[in-house]
Every structure is written in structure tokens, then in C-alpha cells.
Design an enzyme around this catalytic site. Structure first.
Site, PDB file in Angstrom:
ATOM      1  CD  GLU A  34      39.000  33.402  39.543  1.00 37.81           C
ATOM      2  OE1 GLU A  34      39.852  34.296  39.432  1.00 37.81           O
ATOM      3  OE2 GLU A  34      38.577  32.977  40.636  1.00 37.81           O
ATOM      4  NE  ARG A 259      47.916  42.223  32.920  1.00 33.80           N
ATOM      5  CZ  ARG A 259      47.397  41.301  33.750  1.00 33.80           C
ATOM      6  NH1 ARG A 259      48.160  40.697  34.620  1.00 33.80           N
ATOM      7  NH2 ARG A 259      46.122  41.030  33.714  1.00 33.80           N
ATOM      8  CE  LYS A 269      38.977  38.454  34.706  1.00 30.29           C
ATOM      9  NZ  LYS A 269      38.669  37.041  35.040  1.00 30.29           N
TER      10      LYS A 269
END
Length: 561
Positions: A34, A259, A269
Site C-alpha cells: 500500500e 513477518r 509503518k
RNA sequence: UGGGGUGUAGCCAAGUGGUAAGGCAGCGGCCUUUGGAGCCGCCACUCCCAGGUUCGAAUCCUGGCACCCCAGCCA
């Protein structure tokens, strides 16, 4: 770059799919960021995984922007992401896509689901939705709008698209099961009204699809075979499957992996954005940031990041990788490839009292002992030199091998010198050392073989290039910065000494010709990179990428305990 | 107390019923005109725990325990 035979659980699944001909022998992956922030090293793991698989299986790899939320997304992020993916060698060729380009198709599919009675427009507001969703242990309640007719839903949905409703007034939901033990299946939201310009679509749309609704459709449209994502989406896989099955369209396989986490840094983020916005760092590309832009500016090579990603493996276990692994990767690369140089970071002047005034010798220095083809260069030597403060102790502790009153050291590529006299200022701090050199010990000559305990680096005072050197250290003082005391947040774990700027450094002349981005090993100190933004030919600025391993620091540390 | 996941060394990670790979870190030593690099050696009698099956279990079965994720109109 090393090519290791990889076999992780994802490749095992693919091998099996190939065996059973599930996707007609195709392998097609994607990286779907994104554009709401810069890519960090966790994304590098994903890019290497997805791209690596495509490459290993002779498949294809897409870069696709999952740009379904105009409130958070910007063109700046799109641009930076493309740059970073390319930097890491993720070759997507002509396959650069945007989820927002599929909005019309998605809309038609939503209409399809409405007609089948599998989606409905709901007027509940945010609070009401939440209240009706139930809890982890209790079922939710059906929305009073759940049984609207297909005709009414179609009409309402079309009017949502036309902009007749304000933000939050109406949503489109999938009609699944409000009592599902998986909360994601309790009539999840497919579309919300958002009156906000989109970085790519402008004002074309005022309804935007949610991730759960959109993602599988994007994968399906692009003919992705294996849709690889992180663990937190495991709970969403039933939904991913539900939409594709109920639409009856091509169905990729979602696979989840753990992750990346690394000690002494944050990889979210949200937190990285906060560090930037609140100016705890100079920007997304601050050399202390774990962003790819940050690592690049710091001086990390793309290769070292790739090697790191390949070495840490892929699994479903929550993990925290020791940052030493990353540091090992860049040292490994630069040891073999970086040109050596001499640079004095904290200078102290040395006068060779028995060396002729005005005399200058050009001494030969090896450019890279690990790479003979790198050749050698000449370094000027004269009566007045600089050495590092670290390399002199008036009162040397045990096992300290460097210079101290009355002792000898070799000057790298030059002579053995002996410290004869320590000059101090009125405050008593050392300002200058008077030494003598032994002319018979010139490097490379027959009589140069006399052993001394240590060799130190130096720079000729008259020929030295002045420079600024930025010493970077880990951004956080805790292994896990998110581990905090009551009432505090991760910012309280920021390392106040993560940046130390030295402005009076003395470099050997060759370094004056460095162009921004050039990397060197400053002998005995560490690896450094000429800063890409601030370094100028007449005023060089170097970033410390990583220190050299320092056995002495370890010995000294032990001595203190 | 719902559902979905995960537990192999300090940190990662192979292992898929035949007797615990490898890397990072660490620790010794050799070598060295970078206290770097390199080289050699050491580093899990045991795989979250407890039972069971088996000639044989990290691998299979049963029961526990611990940790992670999910109640955004974020992704």
C-alpha cells in the site's frame, strides 16, 4: 550474490502444486504494497521471497499497488516504492499494476454478489456495527438491514457510488454469518463511502473497497498463483476464499509467513511514520531508519540486504532476528569489495622530531587485501601527522598494544615510531605527541620486519582533507523497543546517542575524490559511505555504515566488569 | 472462556519413524604491517511438558502448558 538451494515451507507447497498441476505448471507471485509509507527491510524479505520464487520457478512477478484507501496514500510513496523494489532487484518488467485500476470490475462483481443475495447495503453507523459484531466469545447480531431486497440493495449501492451519501452513512457488506467464530466472517464490510481525492483516480470514486474484498480480486485478475502474505492475514484466508468461491472466479492460493522483526529497531509503518512526522529522525531516508531508503543512504548495498533476507529463512514462527546478522551481511560484502583508506576521526597531532622538515615521501598502500586486482595507491607521509586519540593512552591499561609514552607502534605502510614526549595544554589534556621514527623500518624494505605489537593508521597533517563524519548507532537502546514501562511508548527507548557528528576529521587525500555513494573501509575503524545528499567534493561528508568488529573493545569491556 | 497459528541452542533454521545440518552470536587457538580478514577447534545425550504406540519418536497418538493473531468503515 550467493545462490543457495532454498527449501522453505512455501516452496514445498509450490512443488506440490506443480506435481498435482494445480495451476497448470504456472508460478506467478506479486508484491502488493500500500503506498502509505516507505518500504522497510521487512518488505525486503517479502520482495525477495516473492521475486525469488518467481525467478527460481521460471515464473512471473508483479508489482502491484494496493491503493484502496485514498486517505493514507500518496504519489510520493508510489515513487519511492518503485525505486526501492528496483534497487533490490525485483524485476517486474511491464507488470506494474494498481488495484485502483480494477475498481470498475470490482464494482461489477459486487453487483453480482448483491444479485445473488450475498451482499447488502447497511445503514448502521460505526458504533452500531461494532456493538452488533459481538465479541471473541459471543456471536454478533444480524443487522436490521440484512434482508433488504436485491433491488433495493442495487439501487442503494448505485446511489452510494453516485455520491448521494456522506462518509460513513452507508456501507456494503457481505452476507455471511454473524455467528461465525471467525470474526472476519461476521458480515464483513466490502465498500465504504469516502469522499476524498485518490492519488491516481482523482474524484472518479467516492466508494472504496476494503482490503478483504479487494485483495483476492486483484490476485485473481492478475492470475496470481500463490498469494504470499504475513501471518496476521491467516484469519482472513476463509474470507479471501469465500469471495472468490461465491464469485466463481479464478482462485489463487493464499499462503502466510512470519513477518520480519529485528532487534533494536521497529518495523511498523505506523511507528516509522511517527518517527518521521515528529522529527525524531531527519526523514524516511535518515540513515538510522530501517527503511530501504535509509539503509541505502547509510551505505548498505542491495546485495547485503538480499543476502540477509536469504539467510534468515522463511517460516511461520514469530521471530526476532539479531541485528548482528544484518551487520554481518554488510561487513561480509564490504570486506571483499570496499576500497581501504586511512581516516583519522578524532585527531591528535604527532610530530616526528627526527624526520626532516619539508620532506614528503609517497608510500604505497594496498587498496584491498582481499582483492589483489584492486591494486595500490600512494599516500603522502611527512614530519607532522595525525593519529586517532583512541590509539594513544598516557596510562595504558593491560593488553593495550597501541602507543603510549616510551612504546613503539608501526604506522601503517610507513615506519615504526616511538613516543618520546607528551605535550599538554594548561588544563592537562594531551595536545601533541613528540615521537621519533626508525628510518630502517620503512614498509616494504628489507629491514622493515621488526615486530611491534600494533599497527595504527595516520594521515599527513599537511596533506589531510578535512571532513565531517557521522557516526550512526542503533536507533533504540532496547532489543525490543516496544517493550516499555507503564504509560510510556516506544519513543522512550530511542537511543540519544544514535548520531554523533564529528566535524574535524582528517582524511587521506584520495578520499577527497570520493563521489557521493562511494563506500570505503576506513582501516581499523569501520565502513563508511560518502553521503548522497550532503557530501561535496570540497567538503566531504561520510556516514558510518557499520564498525569493524572490535576485539579490543571486548577485552576492555571485560576488564571493566 | 470463541476461532486461527506457533513451540528444535543466546538468535535464526534444517529435519517429514532409523538415532539432532547450517548460519549469526559466543568461547579457545593459529596467523596477521587493519586488535579487521582468514584458518582450526568447541558450543542441544536432546527437540515446550507429561504419558502412550514402536525394535526405534523431534517426527505418530493422547492430554497439558506457553507465546502470537483476530472484536478498523486500516492493510
Amino acid at each position: 550474490m550467493t545462490t543457495t538451494e532454498k527449501n522453505d515451507f512455501i516452496r514445498e507447497i509450490i512443488d506440490e502444486d506443480l506435481k498435482t498441476n494445480k495451476f497448470q505448471g504456472r508460478v506467478h507471485t506479486r508484491f502488493p504494497p500500500e503506498p502509505n509509507g516507505y518500504l522497510h527491510i521487512g518488505h525486503a524479505k517479502s520482495i525477495r521471497l516473492n521475486y525469488g520464487i518467481a525467478k527460481d520457478y521460471n515464473g512471473k512477478f508483479n508489482l502491484r499497488f494496493d491503493d484502496t484507501n485514498p486517505e493514507k496514500e500518496e504519489q510520493e510513496y508510489v515513487d519511492s516504492i518503485i525505486e526501492d523494489v528496483k534497487w533490490l532487484g525485483g524485476e517486474f518488467e511491464d507488470r506494474l499494476f494498481y488495484a485502483s485500476d480494477y475498481f470498475e470490475q470490482m464494482y461489477q462483481w459486487a453487483v453480482n454478489l448483491i444479485k445473488k443475495g450475498k451482499a447488502y447495503v447497511c445503514d448502521l453507523n460505526g458504533d452500531e456495527i461494532r456493538a452488533a459484531r459481538g465479541t471473541l466469545t459471543e456471536a454478533g447480531k444480524d443487522s436490521p438491514y440484512r434482508n433488504r431486497s436485491a433491488e433495493e440493495n442495487l439501487d442503494l449501492f448505485e446511489r452510494m457510488r453516485k455520491g448521494e451519501f456522506s462518509n460513513g452513512a452507508k456501507i456494503l457488506r457481505a452476507k455471511i454469518d454473524m455467528a461465525s467464530p471467525n470474526i472476519n466472517l461476521r458480515d464483513p464490510i466490502m465498500y465504504r463511502v469516502v469522499h476524498e481525492g485518490h492519488h491516481r483516480q482523482g474524484d472518479t470514486w467516492c466508494i472504496y473497497p476494503t482490503y478483504d474484498w479487494a485483495h483476492g480480486l486483484e490476485d485473481s485478475l492478475e492470475n496470481i498463483t500463490h498469494s504470499i502474505c504475513t501471518l496476521e492475514f491467516e484469519n482472513h484466508r476463509p474470507l479471501y476464499d469465500w469471495f472468490l468461491e461465491n464469485l466463481g472466479i479464478y482462485h489463487p492460493q493464499q499462503i502466510e509467513f512470519a513477518r520480519l522483526n529485528i532487534t533494536y529497531t521497529v518495523l511498523s509503518k505506523r511507528r516509522l511514520l511517527q518517527l518521521v512526522q515528529e522529527k525524531h529522525v531527519s526523514g524516511w531516508d535518515d540513515p538510522r531508519m530501517p527503511t530501504l531508503a535509509g539503509f541505502r543512504r547509510r551505505g548498505y548495498t542491495a546485495d547485503s540486504i538480499k543476502v540477509f533476507c536469504d539467510k534468515i529463512g522463511v517460516s511461520k514462527k514469530d521471530s526476532m532476528i539479531d541485528v548482528a546478522m544484518l551487520e554481518w551481511s554488510i561487513r561480509e560484502d564490504l570486506n571483499k569489495n570496499a576500497q581501504r583508506a586511512m581516516a583519522v576521526l578524532n585527531p591528535i597531532k604527532v610530530v616526528l622530531t627526527n624526520y626532516p622538515e619539508g620532506k614528503v615521501e609517497e608510500l604505497s598502500a594496498v587498496n584491498n587485501p582481499e582483492d589483489e586486482s584492486a591494486g595500490s595507491r600512494m599516500v603522502p607521509f611527512s614530519r607532522e601527522l595525525y593519529i586517532d586519540q583512541e590509539d594513544f593512552r598516557e596510562f595504558p591499561p593491560p593488553k593495550y598494544f597501541r602507543l603510549s609514552p616510551g612504546t613503539e607502534v608501526r604506522l601503517r605502510y610507513a615506519y615504526i615510531i616511538k613516543c618520546e614526549k607528551v605535550i599538554k595544554d594548561v588544563k592537562g589534556s594531551v595536545t601533541e605527541l613528540h615521537c621519533t621514527y626508525d628510518p630502517t623500518t620503512k614498509s616494504g624494505t628489507a629491514t622493515a620486519n621488526r615486530k611491534v605489537k600494533s599497527t595504527i593508521h595516520w594521515v599527513s597533517a599537511h596533506h589531510a582533507m578535512n571532513a565531517e563524519v557521522r557516526l550512526y548507532d542503533r536507533l533504540f537502546v532496547k532489543e525490543d523497543p516496544n517493550e516499555v514501562e507503564e504509560g510510556k511508548d516506544f519513543l522512550s527507548n530511542i537511543n540519544p546517542n544514535s548520531l554523533l557528528v564529528l566535524t574535524y576529521c582528517k582524511l587521506e587525500p584520495m578520499l577527497g575524490t570520493a563521489t557521493p555513494g562511494d563506500r570505503f573501509q576506513f582501516e581499523r575503524t569501520g565502513y563508511f559511505c560518502a553521503d548522497m545528499k550532503d557530501s561535496k567534493p570540497d567538503a566531504p561528508v561520510f556516514n558510518r555504515i557499520v564498525t569493524l568488529k572490535d576485539t579490543w573493545a571486548k577485552i576492555e569491556q571485560k576488564g571493566k566488569k
